[in-house]
Design an enzyme around this catalytic site. Structure first.
Site, short mmCIF file in Angstrom:
data_model
loop_
_atom_site.label_atom_id
_atom_site.label_comp_id
_atom_site.label_asym_id
_atom_site.label_seq_id
_atom_site.Cartn_x
_atom_site.Cartn_y
_atom_site.Cartn_z
N CYS A 109 -7.18 98.15 55.77
CA CYS A 109 -6.20 98.45 54.66
C CYS A 109 -6.28 99.70 54.08
O CYS A 109 -5.69 99.90 53.02
CB CYS A 109 -6.78 97.19 53.57
SG CYS A 109 -8.43 97.37 53.15
N GLU A 146 -16.56 99.76 54.66
CA GLU A 146 -16.14 101.23 54.42
C GLU A 146 -17.16 102.16 54.11
O GLU A 146 -16.97 103.30 53.77
CB GLU A 146 -15.24 101.15 52.94
CG GLU A 146 -15.96 100.32 51.85
CD GLU A 146 -14.90 100.16 50.58
OE1 GLU A 146 -13.94 100.96 50.47
OE2 GLU A 146 -15.20 99.00 49.86
N HIS A 153 6.50 104.40 38.01
CA HIS A 153 7.55 103.25 37.89
C HIS A 153 8.96 103.83 38.71
O HIS A 153 9.68 103.07 39.23
CB HIS A 153 7.59 102.89 36.55
CG HIS A 153 7.20 101.49 36.41
ND1 HIS A 153 7.52 100.59 37.17
CD2 HIS A 153 6.16 101.30 35.69
CE1 HIS A 153 6.82 99.42 36.77
NE2 HIS A 153 6.01 99.91 36.00
N ASP A 205 -12.58 105.02 52.24
CA ASP A 205 -13.59 105.49 51.81
C ASP A 205 -14.73 105.65 53.11
O ASP A 205 -15.53 106.63 53.19
CB ASP A 205 -14.24 104.34 51.01
CG ASP A 205 -14.10 104.51 49.60
OD1 ASP A 205 -14.20 105.68 49.07
OD2 ASP A 205 -13.70 103.53 49.02
#
Ligand code: PEP
Ligand code: MG
Length: 569
Positions: free
Chosen positions: A501, A430, A188, A454
């Site tokens: 991605c 992947e 955060h 991956d």
């Protein structure tokens, strides 16, 4: 000293040591039903006071209307209203005779620990959210609120970690930087600092405790450097760096509304990876035009049972509505491997990363899968949602997954429930077999998204979490590059959209190479978007193709990396 630079920029200021009130279990045991009644009521009141406190804060006129912060607080309200937390706490009060305070500490600690055990950086960072909610309830139970008393404008907040409710006590205009002992890229502190444009370094370790109140401190949120009590020459050189950063940053900011188009007119989709609705603000702030990967796992974590269709629907709907016309690719549940749910036990396996996980679980436990699919399909009418299946290794899995989508649609139709019939379906590439048979898989789907995180680990047989062999783990290995090249080529042959991605999408060294391969979409952490856009708009597709041609002839990652560094100079 070095930590992880999570919000770029340089701050030179004086240390403000932010300490939280210690929380400890009292060990007191309740004596009778009357005590139980009193403690139960105290707990319920503390929860409703916490919610009222957040609502009041949101309405306060002095509150900076920052979308991310509001969303963080709204997520907290959702957590606070979670019936599971309430029933777990009341169970401890009524059946284990614990005080409300002790019950809250135990329930929250168990939920936070469960998240911390997950080796996914983003999800484990959410442990501090849960902890924060617990602290908020405890503060109301104990009537205890610590406030930050800052003077001047150049305060560098030094803390163990910073939570959303801590920020309520901050006067953000007086903070020049954050440095924390704990935290990772998605903690955060990182989200808040980035949202406010305040330089921050997290995960500095225990060395940070050496800093004393009012010490002069320099932090570099790009490199992760923290310099304590610098000499005059060091200060001078950092003032110089500060100026340069401000100039570059001002330039990058101007890119927000500029389309990612190469100098010879090729439009690229620049999207972001997110795990919650809270992340969406950052996507659009940074000029992202959609979400290329919504990791849906977070929705399933930090709870004691699977979220039902309605809960999931509300979550996807919120994401769809907040994204407007921009596309959002929702990846279906990717658990197993290192991501476990306490309420869904997978027996120990010798090779969990090669085991019962992701789409394999979903196709085996169709009820879980179809519930998620129905929720996404229903939410699709509120925006532009697409569905993506992870860990596909053969065509049969894709056919089965599509069959499940069909089943989900039939169930919704039978029940007369509205949904998006035209939802696009895609897969993650992947696993090497999927990359090699991209020609076959392309016939089955609307789009591909290459998951290099991956794909590297499976192609190179290098565990992505193992530090000892991390040098072998590189997306510039020619074997990995050949797979990406093949996927892109086959996708286009079959007129299908292809994105990437994995973390490679945010590596500036890889941008030209990937452009040259013909990638349609880059999806990454939102903060990286401006820098990648800056490369795209300053180069031509023909130059990128030339870079790609050269790289594809090179024999090892070292040569490739140094060539790409040369090109980027
Ligand atoms: C990937 O594998 O590249 C990916 C984007 O998915 P995750 O990091 O969630 O495994
Ligand atoms: Mg993956």
């Amino acid at each position: 000293m070095n930590g992880i630079g999570v919000s770029p920029g340089i701050s030179i200021g004086k240390a403000y040591l932010f300490k939280k009130t210690e929380i400890s279990v009292s060990g007191n045991i309740l004596e009778n039903d009357e005590d139980k009644q009193i403690e139960s009521e105290k707990f319920k009141k503390a929860v409703s006071d916490s919610i009222a406190g957040i609502e009041a804060f949101k309405l306060n006129k002095s509150f900076p209307t920052d979308r991310e912060e509001i969303e963080i607080l709204e997520t907290q309200i959702e957590f606070l209203s979670d019936p599971q937390i309430e029933s777990d706490v009341l169970d401890k009060i009524n059946n284990e005779f614990k005080t409300a305070g002790d019950a809250v500490i135990e329930v929250i600690a168990a939920a936070a620990q469960m998240l911390r055990n997950i080796e996914d950086e983003y999800i484990s960072a959410r442990a501090s959210d849960i902890q924060d909610i617990g602290n908020r309830i405890l503060n109301h139970l104990n009537n205890n609120f610590s406030a930050m008393n800052l003077s001047g404008k150049d305060n560098i907040v030094i803390a163990e970690d910073i939570s959303p409710s801590d920020t309520i006590t901050f006067d953000i205009t007086k903070i020049a930087g954050f440095a924390t002992i704990l935290g990772g890229k998605t903690s955060h502190t990182a989200i808040i600092a980035k949202a406010k444009g305040i330089p921050a370094v997290v995960g500095c370790g225990a060395g940070l405790a050496k800093i004393e109140e009012n010490d002069t401190v320099i932090i570099d949120g790009s490199t992760g450097e923290v310099i304590i009590r610098p000499d005059q020459n060091t200060i001078k050189s950092y003032i110089e760096k500060q100026k340069i950063f401000a100039e570059v940053n001002a330039l990058l900011k101007t890119l927000k509304n500029i389309s990612p188009i190469t100098t010879d007119g090729h439009k690229i989709n620049l999207y972001a990876n997110i795990s919650s609705a809270v992340d969406l603000g950052q996507v659009f702030e940074n000029g992202g035009e959609g979400v290329g990967l919504l990791r849906s796992e977070l929705l399933f974590m930090g709870r004691t049972s699977f979220p039902n269709e309605e809960e999931q629907f509300q979550f996807y709907k919120q994401v769809a509505v907040n994204s407007g016309n921009n596309p959002v690719v929702v990846r279906t549940l990717d658990i197993g491997g290192d991501k476990h749910l306490p309420y869904f036990k997978i027996p120990p396996e010798t090779n969990p990363f090669l085991g019962y996980r992701a789409i394999r679980i979903c196709l085996d436990q169709k009820e879980i899968f179809i519930t998620q699919l129905k929720a996404i399909l229903r939410a699709g009418i509120f925006g532009k949602l697409k569905i993506m299946f992870p860990m596909i290794c053969n065509a049969d899995e894709v056919k089965q997954a599509k069959g499940c989508v069909q089943e989900a649609m039939e169930e919704l139709t039978t029940s007369g429930i509205e949904f998006d019939r035209n939802t696009e379906l895609g897969i993650m590439i992947e696993i090497p077999s999927a990359a090699l048979m991209a020609d076959i898989l392309a016939k089955e789907v609307d789009f591909f998204s290459i998951g290099t995180n991956d794909l590297c680990q499976y192609t190179l047989a290098v565990d992505r979490m193992n530090n000892k062999i991390s040098e072998l783990y590189t997306h510039f290995n020619p074997g990995v590059l050949r797979l990406i090249y093949n996927v892109t080529e086959q996708a286009h042959k079959h007129k299908k959209h292809v994105g990437l991605c994995g973390e490679m999408a945010s590596d500036p060294l890889a941008t030209l190479l990937l452009l040259g391969m013909g990638l349609d979409e880059f999806s990454m952490g939102a903060a990286s978007i401006p820098a990648i856009k800056n490369i795209i708009i300053r180069n031509s597709m023909s130059d990128a193709r030339e870079v790609c041609r050269k790289v594809m002839k090179m024999e090892n990652s070292v040569t490739i990396t140094s060539y790409l560094k040369e090109v980027m100079r």
